[in-house]
Design an enzyme around this catalytic site. Structure first.
Site, PDB file in Angstrom:
ATOM      1  N   SER A  79       0.807  -1.220   0.000  1.00 50.49           N
ATOM      2  CA  SER A  79       0.000   0.000   0.000  1.00 50.49           C
ATOM      3  C   SER A  79       0.838   1.267   0.000  1.00 50.49           C
ATOM      4  O   SER A  79       0.438   2.283  -0.573  1.00 50.49           O
ATOM      5  CB  SER A  79      -0.975   0.005   1.181  1.00 50.49           C
ATOM      6  N   HIS A 100       1.210   4.923   4.438  1.00 49.26           N
ATOM      7  CA  HIS A 100       0.410   5.475   3.342  1.00 49.26           C
ATOM      8  C   HIS A 100       0.814   6.921   3.065  1.00 49.26           C
ATOM      9  O   HIS A 100       1.037   7.314   1.925  1.00 49.26           O
ATOM     10  CB  HIS A 100      -1.083   5.429   3.695  1.00 49.26           C
TER      11      HIS A 100
END
Length: 339
Positions: A258, A311
């Site tokens: 991610s 992230h």
């Protein structure tokens, strides 16, 4: 576009004879065809007088080299026909074909002719094929497809070797953990953790977003740059996650792509913000990919808040790297336009 045009001209029997001004030549028994490829942008376009001077120099040089008649085509790529100084070039008394990059078509002014080495129709057809291939960017995204394949293959192998839901097993396979990284100097974990996933749902969510976002970005910036951006964003995201865990003294085993995927989303956002034509066209599909990809990963991620640090680190690094690539591309365009 410039590189693709070079390949097209070579396929039509031309050879590149000058690198700085990007000139291609085809020599026939009674005539020499020269195609000078340049580009313009919203802020700069060489003047009519500059093109006339370059054409005179090319004619003088190649006439002296071959003793044959010289015919020159000025093939100019522009982001939009509305660029400053573009329409004035058609009044120069020399052959000018404009390629509107935003619409992938040839712009021919009234005082210009299609007659040049029977090149107009093949070029027009080639632009149509380029537009069609653009609608299927998967063909231009081998790195994205390769990364998905590697992630799936690693998951299948680990599923046979142990429990992919078990943190201890995943740690043994190369997942991230700040003590091992900083105290154990196992820095490879910053990279290997990008290819490990805690379960099928975790893998599916990441690969789904990677597919849609990756094919969009890779087809725009090229495979090599996309690979560099993906890997660096993932490593920086992993590093941010490890530093955050260390500062908070949390024992977290982290894995997943991610961080790298958020880097791809960050680069897409930067491209849309910096590219004037992108803002004018305001591709709803690309906006949809950016927004829905971000929301989907955020909602579907059930891991600890440390992952949000990864992230954010990935997104910010992807945005910065994407901006660097964009400005490098713009500098090269200006150099080509200036000759």
């Amino acid at each position: 576009m410039i590189l693709s045009l070079e390949q097209f001209l070579i396929s039509k029997g031309y050879e590149k004879v000058m690198d700085r001004n990007l000139v291609f030549m085809k020599e026939l028994p009674d005539i020499v065809y020269l195609v000078q490829v340049t580009s313009a942008n919203y802020d700069h376009c060489s003047s009519k007088e500059d093109y006339m001077r370059k054409n005179q120099q090319l004619t003088f040089y190649w006439n002296g080299q071959t003793g044959k008649n010289i015919r020159i085509l000025n093939l100019i790529t522009v982001p939009s026909i509305k660029c400053r100084g573009v329409t004035e070039l058609s009044e120069g008394g020399f052959d000018v074909w404009m390629i509107d990059e935003s619409k992938e078509r040839i712009i021919l002014f009234e005082n210009q002719t299609k007659e040049f080495d029977n090149l107009y129709e093949p070029l027009e057809q080639w632009l149509v094929s380029e537009t069609q291939s653009e609608s299927l960017p998967v063909k231009k995204s081998p790195v994205t497809i390769g990364l998905i394949a590697v992630n799936v293959l690693v998951f299948l192998i680990l599923s046979k070797l142990g429990d992919v839901y078990n943190s201890e097993f995943m740690f043994q396979m190369g997942a991230g953990e700040w003590r091992a990284i900083f105290y154990g100097q196992e820095y490879y974990r910053l990279l290997t953790c990008m290819f490990l996933h805690f379960g099928l749902e975790h893998l599916f969510n990441n690969m789904l977003v990677l597919f849609f976002a990756g094919v969009q970005l890779e087809s725009k910036i090229g495979s090599i740059r996309f690979f560099i951006l993906y890997v660096l964003s993932g490593i920086i995201g992993s590093l941010c996650s490890a530093i955050s865990a260390m500062l908070n003294q949390q024992i977290v085993v982290s894995a997943g792509a991610s961080g790298a995927i958020y880097g791809v989303l960050g680069a897409i956002l930067v491209e849309m913000l910096l590219d004037k034509e992108q803002r004018k066209q305001m591709s709803l599909y690309r906006v949809f990919i950016l927004v829905m990809g971000t929301l989907y990963l955020t909602i579907m991620d059930h891991n600890s808040t440390i992952d949000y640090i990864a992230h954010g680190g990935g997104f910010l690094s992807g945005a910065i790297i994407g901006a660097v690539f964009f400005f490098i591309k713009e500098v090269r365009k200006k150099k080509l336009a200036q000759g």
